[in-house]
Motif scaffolding. Structure first.
Motif, PDB file in Angstrom:
ATOM      1  N   PRO A  66      15.304  24.208  44.195  1.00 57.67           N
ATOM      2  CA  PRO A  66      16.758  24.098  44.328  1.00 57.67           C
ATOM      3  C   PRO A  66      17.099  22.742  44.938  1.00 57.67           C
ATOM      4  O   PRO A  66      16.343  22.235  45.771  1.00 57.67           O
ATOM      5  N   GLN A  67      18.218  22.160  44.514  1.00 55.33           N
ATOM      6  CA  GLN A  67      18.627  20.852  45.054  1.00 55.33           C
ATOM      7  C   GLN A  67      19.572  21.086  46.220  1.00 55.33           C
ATOM      8  O   GLN A  67      20.668  21.607  46.032  1.00 55.33           O
ATOM      9  N   GLY A  92      23.822  24.499  51.632  1.00 55.83           N
ATOM     10  CA  GLY A  92      23.976  24.962  50.252  1.00 55.83           C
ATOM     11  C   GLY A  92      23.249  24.078  49.278  1.00 55.83           C
ATOM     12  O   GLY A  92      22.404  23.259  49.661  1.00 55.83           O
ATOM     13  N   TYR A  93      23.613  24.238  48.022  1.00 57.37           N
ATOM     14  CA  TYR A  93      22.852  23.638  46.923  1.00 57.37           C
ATOM     15  C   TYR A  93      23.775  23.002  45.901  1.00 57.37           C
ATOM     16  O   TYR A  93      24.867  23.504  45.640  1.00 57.37           O
ATOM     17  N   SER A  94      23.289  21.903  45.294  1.00 61.24           N
ATOM     18  CA  SER A  94      24.063  21.298  44.221  1.00 61.24           C
ATOM     19  C   SER A  94      23.393  21.518  42.864  1.00 61.24           C
ATOM     20  O   SER A  94      23.941  21.155  41.837  1.00 61.24           O
ATOM     21  N   GLY A  95      22.227  22.111  42.861  1.00 63.45           N
ATOM     22  CA  GLY A  95      21.559  22.407  41.601  1.00 63.45           C
ATOM     23  C   GLY A  95      20.536  23.514  41.797  1.00 63.45           C
ATOM     24  O   GLY A  95      19.878  23.581  42.846  1.00 63.45           O
ATOM     25  N   LEU A  96      20.437  24.418  40.836  1.00 68.80           N
ATOM     26  CA  LEU A  96      19.486  25.530  40.945  1.00 68.80           C
ATOM     27  C   LEU A  96      19.057  25.985  39.548  1.00 68.80           C
ATOM     28  O   LEU A  96      19.700  26.842  38.926  1.00 68.80           O
ATOM     29  N   PRO A  97      17.950  25.399  39.037  1.00 68.42           N
ATOM     30  CA  PRO A  97      17.482  25.839  37.721  1.00 68.42           C
ATOM     31  C   PRO A  97      16.864  27.236  37.796  1.00 68.42           C
ATOM     32  O   PRO A  97      15.956  27.468  38.595  1.00 68.42           O
ATOM     33  N   VAL A  98      17.393  28.149  36.978  1.00 64.81           N
ATOM     34  CA  VAL A  98      16.867  29.534  36.999  1.00 64.81           C
ATOM     35  C   VAL A  98      16.735  30.080  35.587  1.00 64.81           C
ATOM     36  O   VAL A  98      17.370  29.593  34.646  1.00 64.81           O
ATOM     37  N   GLY A  99      15.916  31.107  35.477  1.00 68.02           N
ATOM     38  CA  GLY A  99      15.865  31.900  34.265  1.00 68.02           C
ATOM     39  C   GLY A  99      16.332  33.309  34.631  1.00 68.02           C
ATOM     40  O   GLY A  99      15.912  33.853  35.658  1.00 68.02           O
TER      41      GLY A  99
END
Ligand code: HEM
Length: 428
Positions: free
Chosen positions: A395-396, A405-412
């Motif tokens: 997570p970014q 918090g986060y500015s990016g979160l690649p998920v499936g």
């Protein structure tokens, strides 16, 4: 949390942890480089009322880390004022330009009057009709995410929910909302250390200018929305000043969007990293209500708030002197082992769970009901529609000492077969 690096603590006898004074809490990088839980545990145990020196015009500030002290100071707006800023950045600059114009940085009778007025738009009774819409929007976005299978949960899902709720309540034109989300993030935190302080100031000015124009228009043509309510309201027969209207709109768009968004994103990560709790949610062993509270505690999006002492106040074995800055660390208080048994366990059945994610006392979050509705809708949509969550890359993290918090979160994400069947996607 498991997504962060551990504090530099070697085996006993080899590397002693650095003294607490070496951690610079004014620097966003500090919160990326250490395991915050290990750090806060040390503050609570070794130096619960800690003096933090700075090289700013303000010589330093107090760091308050135990739940008991945080709650006591939040409650005491007679001896601790918010009017000279309520976050570290403004307190260290020596003041907030919105002082006595924006609810969060106003105290005394004016705070009560404006708060009562704004509560008319944000009480659970008034917002009840909005709840179904938040659930519908959340389900639609989760359904689209499931169709895609692999996505960025921040930009594809979370970024589109709270801004549209608060945008609808304020009747902000739909075409402007994406810009506002970007300005909000730039104002409260940064995507990375490359973004400059200037970007932060410019984003804040953009929001203020934007609402100044919208408020002028609503004053001429009021509608049934929160901006019109502020623009036409009177207190003791007097209308609010232009600055009061604009600064409070600013605070609503910021408060209404950023923290709820960050809680939902952090909640998804927590479920992905804690399969046992995910099972408990799916099997109905713990309710969505208690899971929502645990997500709020676990994510604590507003890491700290602050105050300035008006008189000398003894706290434990220290005396906070009149004029000194005090910071209250929600991200420590919410993991205080004296209040939360087994605090580093994400436990969606946790009860009681009297976290301070929304603060406490006279400035308790005005939008707490709405914030809870957003997290609740996300937890409920994940429970009923999703069978599996896979984190597909780190997570970014946001670059901030204020918003966690986060500015990016690649998920499936994998669809729940029962939900697909109900949506008519699977037959037989
Ligand atoms: C105040 C957190 C959602 C608007 C606060 C405070 C906290 C907080 C900790 C206390 C500030 C202080 O003591 O100085 C959160 C979190 C949220 C959330 C974690 C979501 C998960 C919202 C929403 C809105 C909102 C949805 C707007 C609709 C405000 C306002 C205040 C406030 C206007 C100032 C209240 C006062 O000074 O009386 N929030 N907030 N917040 N929040 Fe929120």
């Amino acid at each position: 949390m498991t997504t962060q690096q551990p504090a530099p603590q070697g085996p006993a006898g080899t590397t002693a942890p650095p003294p607490l004074g070496t951690y610079d809490l004014t620097d966003p990088r500090t919160f990326l480089d250490v395991d915050p839980h290990a750090l806060w545990r040390r503050f609570r145990a070794e130096s619960p009322v800690h003096w933090h020196a700075t090289d700013t015009p303000v010589p330093g500030f107090w760091v308050i880390s135990t739940y008991a002290d945080v709650v006591t100071i939040y409650r005491d707006n007679k001896r601790f004022t918010s009017e000279q800023g309520n976050v570290l950045a403004t307190l260290l600059q020596g003041g907030d330009s919105a002082s006595r114009k924006m609810l969060a940085v106003t105290d005394g009778p004016r705070h009560r009057e404006i708060r009562n007025l704004m509560l008319k738009s944000f009480s659970p009774r008034v917002l009840e009709p909005v709840v179904a819409g938040v659930h519908r929007r959340t389900r639609e976005l989760v359904a689209q995410a499931l169709d895609r299978g692999e996505l960025d949960f921040v930009t594809d899902v979370a970024d589109h929910i709270p801004i549209n709720t608060i945008g609808d309540l304020m009747d902000v034109p739909a075409a402007d909302r994406e810009r506002l989300v970007e300005w909000n993030t730039q104002t409260l935190s940064r995507h990375s250390s490359e973004d400059s302080m200037l970007d932060e100031v410019m984003a804040r000015n953009e929001i203020l200018l934007y609402f100044s124009e919208l408020a002028a228009e609503r004053r001429r043509n009021p509608g049934d929305d929160v901006i019109s309510a502020l623009a036409t309201a009177t207190v003791d027969g007097e209308p609010l000043s232009e600055e009061e209207i604009v600064f409070n709109c600013y605070s609503l768009i910021l408060g209404g969007d950023e923290s709820s968004r960050m809680s939902s994103i952090g909640g998804l990560i927590a479920f992905a990293e804690n399969p046992g709790e995910w099972r408990k949610l799916k099997d109905g062993e713990a309710g969505v209500g208690s899971a929502t509270e645990e997500v709020l505690r676990w994510t604590t999006p507003a890491m700290h708030f602050g105050r300035r002492a008006l008189v000398d106040v003894p706290v434990r074995d220290q005396v906070i002197r009149a004029g000194e800055v005090v910071t209250l660390w929600n991200s420590s208080a919410n993991f205080d082992e004296d209040v939360f048994p087994d605090p580093y366990r994400f436990d969606i059945g946790r009860t009681p769970n009297k976290h301070v994610a929304f603060g406490h006392g006279p400035h308790f979050c005005l939008g707490a009901f709405l914030g809870r509705v957003h997290v609740n809708a996300m937890v409920d949509a994940l429970r009923t529609m999703v069978s599996g969550i896979r984190l597909q890359g780190p997570p970014q993290r946001l670059y901030s000492n204020f918003v966690h918090g986060y500015s990016g979160l690649p998920v499936g994400l994998t669809a729940e077969p029962a939900a697909e069947a109900a949506a008519g996607k699977v037959t037989g």
